[in-house]
Design a protein around this motif. Structure first.
Motif, PDB file in Angstrom:
ATOM      1  N   GLY A 185      -1.964   0.993   4.217  1.00 43.61           N
ATOM      2  CA  GLY A 185      -0.745   1.562   3.652  1.00 43.61           C
ATOM      3  C   GLY A 185      -1.034   2.776   2.779  1.00 43.61           C
ATOM      4  N   LEU A 186      -2.104   2.719   1.990  1.00 46.60           N
ATOM      5  CA  LEU A 186      -2.514   3.870   1.176  1.00 46.60           C
ATOM      6  C   LEU A 186      -2.966   5.031   2.061  1.00 46.60           C
ATOM      7  CD1 LEU A 186      -4.667   2.462  -1.786  1.00 46.60           C
ATOM      8  CD2 LEU A 186      -2.565   3.777  -1.963  1.00 46.60           C
ATOM      9  N   ARG A 187      -3.698   4.715   3.118  1.00 46.15           N
ATOM     10  CA  ARG A 187      -4.245   5.751   3.991  1.00 46.15           C
ATOM     11  C   ARG A 187      -3.168   6.447   4.816  1.00 46.15           C
ATOM     12  NH1 ARG A 187      -9.584   4.141   6.975  1.00 46.15           N
ATOM     13  NH2 ARG A 187     -10.147   6.295   6.564  1.00 46.15           N
ATOM     14  N   GLU A 188      -2.004   5.844   4.930  1.00 48.45           N
ATOM     15  CA  GLU A 188      -0.905   6.533   5.603  1.00 48.45           C
ATOM     16  C   GLU A 188      -0.515   7.786   4.822  1.00 48.45           C
ATOM     17  OE1 GLU A 188       2.252   3.693   6.011  1.00 48.45           O
ATOM     18  OE2 GLU A 188       1.297   2.691   7.702  1.00 48.45           O
ATOM     19  N   THR A 189      -0.601   7.707   3.503  1.00 53.95           N
ATOM     20  CA  THR A 189      -0.288   8.840   2.637  1.00 53.95           C
ATOM     21  C   THR A 189      -1.482   9.771   2.496  1.00 53.95           C
ATOM     22  OG1 THR A 189       1.285   7.525   1.394  1.00 53.95           O
ATOM     23  CG2 THR A 189       0.426   9.462   0.303  1.00 53.95           C
ATOM     24  N   LYS A 190      -2.660   9.182   2.400  1.00 53.08           N
ATOM     25  CA  LYS A 190      -3.880   9.975   2.206  1.00 53.08           C
ATOM     26  C   LYS A 190      -4.927   9.522   3.226  1.00 53.08           C
ATOM     27  CE  LYS A 190      -6.833  11.833  -1.330  1.00 53.08           C
ATOM     28  NZ  LYS A 190      -6.991  12.106  -2.742  1.00 53.08           N
ATOM     29  N   PRO A 191      -4.829  10.043   4.464  1.00 56.43           N
ATOM     30  CA  PRO A 191      -5.708   9.588   5.552  1.00 56.43           C
ATOM     31  C   PRO A 191      -7.204   9.733   5.272  1.00 56.43           C
ATOM     32  CG  PRO A 191      -3.916  10.908   6.423  1.00 56.43           C
ATOM     33  CD  PRO A 191      -3.859  11.019   4.929  1.00 56.43           C
ATOM     34  N   GLY A 192      -7.621  10.723   4.493  1.00 56.01           N
ATOM     35  CA  GLY A 192      -9.037  10.928   4.210  1.00 56.01           C
ATOM     36  C   GLY A 192      -9.587  10.065   3.099  1.00 56.01           C
ATOM     37  N   LEU A 193      -8.774   9.189   2.558  1.00 55.25           N
ATOM     38  CA  LEU A 193      -9.199   8.330   1.458  1.00 55.25           C
ATOM     39  C   LEU A 193     -10.351   7.433   1.902  1.00 55.25           C
ATOM     40  CD1 LEU A 193      -8.447   7.327  -1.464  1.00 55.25           C
ATOM     41  CD2 LEU A 193      -7.091   5.570  -0.320  1.00 55.25           C
ATOM     42  N   ARG A 194     -11.464   7.485   1.156  1.00 52.33           N
ATOM     43  CA  ARG A 194     -12.579   6.569   1.450  1.00 52.33           C
ATOM     44  C   ARG A 194     -12.140   5.195   0.962  1.00 52.33           C
ATOM     45  NH1 ARG A 194     -17.432   4.696  -1.210  1.00 52.33           N
ATOM     46  NH2 ARG A 194     -16.818   5.887  -3.048  1.00 52.33           N
ATOM     47  N   GLY A 246       0.821  -1.217   0.000  1.00 53.97           N
ATOM     48  CA  GLY A 246       0.000   0.000   0.000  1.00 53.97           C
ATOM     49  C   GLY A 246       0.851   1.262   0.000  1.00 53.97           C
ATOM     50  N   ARG A 247       1.930   1.259   0.786  1.00 55.19           N
ATOM     51  CA  ARG A 247       2.837   2.411   0.824  1.00 55.19           C
ATOM     52  C   ARG A 247       3.503   2.624  -0.531  1.00 55.19           C
ATOM     53  NH1 ARG A 247       5.352   0.118   6.368  1.00 55.19           N
ATOM     54  NH2 ARG A 247       3.713   0.904   7.775  1.00 55.19           N
ATOM     55  N   ARG A 248       3.972   1.540  -1.132  1.00 58.31           N
ATOM     56  CA  ARG A 248       4.651   1.643  -2.429  1.00 58.31           C
ATOM     57  C   ARG A 248       3.676   2.071  -3.526  1.00 58.31           C
ATOM     58  NH1 ARG A 248       8.101   1.924   0.624  1.00 58.31           N
ATOM     59  NH2 ARG A 248       9.849   0.522   0.925  1.00 58.31           N
ATOM     60  N   LEU A 249       2.464   1.577  -3.460  1.00 57.89           N
ATOM     61  CA  LEU A 249       1.447   1.973  -4.431  1.00 57.89           C
ATOM     62  C   LEU A 249       1.196   3.476  -4.334  1.00 57.89           C
ATOM     63  CD1 LEU A 249      -0.518   0.972  -6.587  1.00 57.89           C
ATOM     64  CD2 LEU A 249      -2.169   0.537  -4.759  1.00 57.89           C
ATOM     65  N   ALA A 250       1.137   3.994  -3.115  1.00 57.49           N
ATOM     66  CA  ALA A 250       0.935   5.434  -2.914  1.00 57.49           C
ATOM     67  C   ALA A 250       2.091   6.248  -3.493  1.00 57.49           C
ATOM     68  CB  ALA A 250       0.769   5.731  -1.430  1.00 57.49           C
ATOM     69  N   GLU A 251       3.276   5.679  -3.496  1.00 59.33           N
ATOM     70  CA  GLU A 251       4.429   6.356  -4.093  1.00 59.33           C
ATOM     71  C   GLU A 251       4.389   6.298  -5.623  1.00 59.33           C
ATOM     72  OE1 GLU A 251       7.849   4.365  -2.507  1.00 59.33           O
ATOM     73  OE2 GLU A 251       7.535   5.146  -0.485  1.00 59.33           O
ATOM     74  N   MET A 252       3.819   5.244  -6.163  1.00 62.87           N
ATOM     75  CA  MET A 252       3.843   5.012  -7.607  1.00 62.87           C
ATOM     76  C   MET A 252       2.750   5.761  -8.368  1.00 62.87           C
ATOM     77  SD  MET A 252       4.763   0.905  -7.653  1.00 62.87           S
ATOM     78  CE  MET A 252       3.321   0.573  -8.560  1.00 62.87           C
ATOM     79  N   ILE A 253       1.636   6.046  -7.723  1.00 61.37           N
ATOM     80  CA  ILE A 253       0.534   6.692  -8.431  1.00 61.37           C
ATOM     81  C   ILE A 253       0.203   8.035  -7.785  1.00 61.37           C
ATOM     82  CG2 ILE A 253      -0.462   4.523  -9.236  1.00 61.37           C
ATOM     83  CD1 ILE A 253      -2.562   4.756  -7.080  1.00 61.37           C
ATOM     84  N   PRO A 289      -7.677  -8.720   5.320  1.00 64.59           N
ATOM     85  CA  PRO A 289      -8.239  -7.790   6.285  1.00 64.59           C
ATOM     86  C   PRO A 289      -8.112  -6.318   5.891  1.00 64.59           C
ATOM     87  CG  PRO A 289      -6.203  -8.706   7.121  1.00 64.59           C
ATOM     88  CD  PRO A 289      -6.487  -9.396   5.813  1.00 64.59           C
ATOM     89  N   GLY A 290      -7.321  -5.975   4.870  1.00 63.35           N
ATOM     90  CA  GLY A 290      -7.285  -4.599   4.393  1.00 63.35           C
ATOM     91  C   GLY A 290      -6.008  -3.826   4.640  1.00 63.35           C
ATOM     92  N   HIS A 291      -4.910  -4.489   4.887  1.00 62.47           N
ATOM     93  CA  HIS A 291      -3.669  -3.780   5.201  1.00 62.47           C
ATOM     94  C   HIS A 291      -3.113  -2.971   4.021  1.00 62.47           C
ATOM     95  CE1 HIS A 291      -3.788  -6.396   8.736  1.00 62.47           C
ATOM     96  NE2 HIS A 291      -3.134  -5.390   9.308  1.00 62.47           N
TER      97      HIS A 291
END
Length: 181
Positions: free
Chosen positions: A98-107, A70-77, A92-94
């Motif tokens: 990882g994406l929400r660490e970069t964009k906490p308000g992400l639905r 998720g963290r790497r995906l947030a860096e790539m896009i 479970p959604g980890h």
């Protein structure tokens, strides 16, 4: 530096104890081309027959890997135009965390089979970024998500579907933007 993050027992990102799981997952990934050529799954994790303890251990082993993904995906896009994301078959959604660490308000929505649903509460109990995450029980082969999203994540899903399921899946999601990794 990375060894200190991922291989020190007791640290949150440690994956050292999961080397056997990683070996199994890499083996399955390497068989993706074989699955396509043979038109059937060459390596399939059968979570339907796993007991609760085995399933918990499996998902706990995947959690650090999914967070990193998720963290790497947030860096790539570029997430500036992404307001909602769905992880299809994401355990479970980890990855979403990882994406929400970069964009906490992400639905964020996790679409997972019914049998994985009871485990997610226990596995996400200590994850503050899981608060507000939406959960949808369903089977993407049978029907699309009830909601629309800007980003869809499919990780290790497509290579375990039969040709018949591929056809049904493609027709259900033809108008969706899919990021399949």
């Amino acid at each position: 530096m990375e060894a200190a993050v991922y291989l020190v027992r007791g640290k949150p990102g440690c994956i050292g104890d999961e080397h056997q799981l990683l070996d199994q997952l890499w083996h399955a990934d390497l068989l993706t081309a074989t699955s396509i050529r043979q038109r059937q799954p060459a390596a399939k994790h059968d979570s339907a027959s796993a007991d609760r303890g085995s399933s918990l251990a499996f998902f706990r082993g995947l959690a650090p890997i999914a967070l990193i993904f998720g963290r790497r995906l947030a860096e790539m896009i570029d997430l500036r135009e992404v307001n909602s994301a769905i992880d299809i078959g994401g355990g479970p959604g980890h990855s979403l965390i990882g994406l929400r660490e970069t964009k906490p308000g992400l639905r964020s929505t996790l679409l997972e089979l019914h049998r994985a649903s009871p485990l997610r509460k226990e596995l996400l109990a200590d994850e503050s970024l899981a608060d507000g995450m939406e959960f949808e029980i369903g089977d993407i082969v049978q029907a699309p998500s009830a909601m629309t999203h800007d980003l869809a994540i499919l990780k290790a899903v497509i290579q375990v579907l039969s040709p018949q399921q591929h056809f049904g899946f493609r027709s259900q999601t033809a108008q969706s933007f899919l990021l399949a990794l």
